[in-house]
Design an enzyme around this catalytic site. Sequence first.
Site, short mmCIF file in Angstrom:
data_model
loop_
_atom_site.label_atom_id
_atom_site.label_comp_id
_atom_site.label_asym_id
_atom_site.label_seq_id
_atom_site.Cartn_x
_atom_site.Cartn_y
_atom_site.Cartn_z
N ASP A 68 0.85 -1.19 0.00
CA ASP A 68 0.00 0.00 0.00
C ASP A 68 0.90 1.25 0.00
OD1 ASP A 68 -2.36 1.64 0.55
OD2 ASP A 68 -1.57 1.76 2.60
N ASP B 257 -0.26 5.17 0.88
CA ASP B 257 -0.50 6.16 1.94
C ASP B 257 -0.68 5.51 3.32
OD1 ASP B 257 -0.44 8.01 -0.16
OD2 ASP B 257 -2.61 7.93 -0.42
N ASP C 278 0.51 9.46 5.80
CA ASP C 278 -0.78 9.76 5.18
C ASP C 278 -1.13 11.22 5.39
OD1 ASP C 278 -2.99 9.16 3.71
OD2 ASP C 278 -3.97 7.95 5.24
N PRO D 273 -4.53 13.91 3.97
CA PRO D 273 -5.78 13.76 3.21
C PRO D 273 -5.55 13.97 1.72
CG PRO D 273 -6.06 15.26 5.09
CD PRO D 273 -4.59 14.99 4.94
N CYS E 215 -6.13 2.72 -8.25
CA CYS E 215 -7.56 2.77 -8.58
C CYS E 215 -8.00 4.23 -8.45
CB CYS E 215 -8.37 1.90 -7.62
SG CYS E 215 -10.14 2.24 -7.73
N CYS F 248 -16.36 -0.18 -8.74
CA CYS F 248 -15.43 -0.75 -9.72
C CYS F 248 -14.88 -2.08 -9.20
CB CYS F 248 -14.27 0.22 -9.94
SG CYS F 248 -13.28 0.44 -8.45
MG MG Z 1 -3.07 3.04 3.56
#
Ligand code: MG
Length: 148
Positions: free
Chosen positions: A9, A11, A17, A19, A90, A98
């Site tokens: 992954d 963020d 992370d 926003p 994505c 989706c």
């Molecule tokens: Mg994450």
Amino acid sequence: MKKPALFIDRDGTINQDCPYCKDPEDLHVYTDAVDIISKYASKGFLIIIITNQSGVNRGYFNVKELQEFNSALIRKVAQMGGRIDDIFYCPHTPEEKCECRKPETGLIKQATEKYEIDMENSVMVGDRDDMDGELARRLGINFILLRH
Ligand SMILES: [Mg+2]
């Protein structure tokens, strides 16, 4: 010959992370994530980021901005001794239903269409059990929870 992949992954796992992260100036890469990347890279794994980026279709940033952030991330990880081979994202919102938004498996399918991947020995790393962990369970592969 097929290689296993470390699917990771973005963020909250590789970078801090924020926003809908889009500004390369906000990029902070975690050393423990680079340590995991380096460890698996040295064992012959492909290192592939699998990331939900609904900010694209929400209109918070465009694909060019996303790619600039990704390029900055790849450079930073490399400077820290790691390596990223590819990134699959994505762009959809949850409402679009989706097949690629984690925990759906569509991004992994895209990766397996591009690379010969030994799925049985592949591993998923992420900071969210409900997204990254659930994806790993659907694929039947090991999951490493990495939180900061
Ligand atoms: Mg994450």
